[in-house]
Design an enzyme around this catalytic site. Structure first.
Site, short mmCIF file in Angstrom:
data_model
loop_
_atom_site.label_atom_id
_atom_site.label_comp_id
_atom_site.label_asym_id
_atom_site.label_seq_id
_atom_site.Cartn_x
_atom_site.Cartn_y
_atom_site.Cartn_z
N TYR A 190 42.83 20.49 -25.94
CA TYR A 190 41.87 19.97 -25.65
C TYR A 190 40.86 20.47 -26.55
O TYR A 190 39.54 21.18 -25.60
CB TYR A 190 41.64 18.68 -24.27
N SER A 230 55.04 17.25 -17.92
CA SER A 230 54.34 16.00 -19.44
C SER A 230 55.51 15.17 -20.32
O SER A 230 55.45 16.55 -21.47
CB SER A 230 52.97 16.66 -19.45
N PRO A 254 46.72 4.40 -18.46
CA PRO A 254 47.27 3.12 -17.68
C PRO A 254 46.63 2.28 -18.15
O PRO A 254 47.01 0.29 -18.51
CB PRO A 254 46.98 3.94 -15.78
N LYS A 287 38.70 -5.44 -24.36
CA LYS A 287 37.44 -5.81 -24.99
C LYS A 287 38.28 -5.77 -26.43
O LYS A 287 36.58 -5.69 -27.53
CB LYS A 287 36.10 -4.60 -25.14
N ARG A 332 37.05 3.51 -29.23
CA ARG A 332 38.18 5.14 -29.42
C ARG A 332 38.92 4.20 -30.15
O ARG A 332 39.44 4.93 -31.28
CB ARG A 332 39.73 5.13 -28.29
#
Length: 339
Positions: free
Chosen positions: A55, A153, A208, A217, A229
């Site tokens: 990240y 993951s 989620p 939104k 985003r």
């Protein structure tokens, strides 16, 4: 306040809401705002934090470490991951080779400012490294006390079985999988979750709220809101595109009366929905502002009745993605070669 659940077949408990810093720290928001948001999470009872070395090319771990400085280490559950590219993206700067895994944990601990992480996760499956090599490296990390538990993951059912078998032979605990899961993206339900239940593995789910679309939104027929985003390439705009079609956005708006009837906001409904699955131990949420967490944490402990769950299914029936084969597309068959 946030409640807790056991992670996998272990005695280790995590908060139902995990704070994650995938597209926020060292990327979408400044460090001061990021630290303030982590502190708000702590004030609200969130004690579980998830990050990854890839990240912001390791910078997100640095910010999280700074934000958690001075906190009682034993009262936190800190997760990080290894696999994705870091540094200059050289030939050994990604993947799950012994070299990269062992160097990865050392780098993560230094950046986070801790002696150990509670959960060290394989961020994806590495088809170019023998699984035995990866699991032996993880076992050595656990025995060195640098990680307490192991997770993965976006692994397939077959990969989970093979990894769990090797972990058992090596006498370490593989207790979690971190897949995408939401009321819109349900690909893990048919195969991954039943396999995980058999193996004693829990899900720590990301997205989620379907990249924020389930917050309501994004309105059908309207321009995308600025500073979200969907309009910020650094914040995962490419990931959200699949959910921005008119049909999906209209379906999400049909959730508004359902949420209102349940006494919840749309974000709370979305998070409460994933937490209804008993194999889900925690839902990862992010935030660019501290006050966003005030809303989402209220989903912890919420029980949705059968009528509400059925109403959600009916509202989203035409747009839900359930194909279990999509799980097999989450890990690349090859890694980019360094120059």
């Amino acid at each position: 306040m946030v409640t807790y659940r056991y992670l996998g077949n272990s005695g280790f408990r995590v908060s139902e809401i995990t704070y994650g810093n995938w597209v926020t720290h060292a990327s979408q928001v400044g460090n001061e705002a990021a630290i303030a948001t982590v502190h708000r999470a702590l004030d609200l009872g969130i004690t579980t934090f998830d990050t990854a070395d890839t990240y912001a090319n390791t910078a997100a771990e640095v910010v999280l470490g700074e934000a958690l400085k001075g906190q009682r280490r034993e009262s936190l559950e800190i997760f990080t991951k290894v696999y994705g590219p870091v540094g200059p993206h050289g030939p050994n700067d990604e993947g799950l080779s012994r070299k990269h895994v062992l160097e990865g944990i050392n780098g993560s601990l230094k950046r986070l400012g801790v002696d150990y992480v509670d959960l060290y996760q394989a961020h994806r499956y590495d088809y170019e490294t023998p699984l035995e090599e990866t699991m032996q490296a993880f076992a050595d990390i656990v025995r060195q006390g640098k990680a307490l538990y192991i997770g993965v993951s976006e692994w397939t059912p077959e990969q989970l079985r093979a990894g769990h078998e090797l972990a058992t032979e090596l006498r370490i605990q593989l207790i979690s999988n971190q897949p995408q899961y939401s009321a819109l993206w349900r690909v893990i339900e048919e195969r991954v979750i039943p396999t995980s239940e058999q193996l004693g593995i829990s899900q720590i789910v990301w997205s989620p709220m379907a990249q924020g679309v389930l917050s309501g939104k994004y309105l059908p027929g309207h321009p995308l809101p600025e500073d979200t985003r969907a309009t910020d390439e650094k914040s995962g705009a490419a990931f959200i595109k699949r959910y921005l079609g008119t049909e999906v956005l209209e379906a999400v708006q049909r959730l508004r009366p359902i949420a209102a009837e349940a006494g919840l906001t749309l974000p709370q409904l979305a998070i409460a929905w994933v937490l209804q699955n008993p194999n889900v131990a925690s839902a990862i949420v992010g935030a660019s502002r501290p006050e966003q967490l005030d809303d989402t944490v209220k989903a912890s402990g919420v029980v949705l009745d059968d009528a509400t769950m059925s109403a959600i299914d009916a509202a989203l029936a035409e747009v839900v993605i359930t194909d279990p084969e999509l799980t097999y597309q989450q890990s690349s068959l090859s890694r980019p070669r360094g120059d």
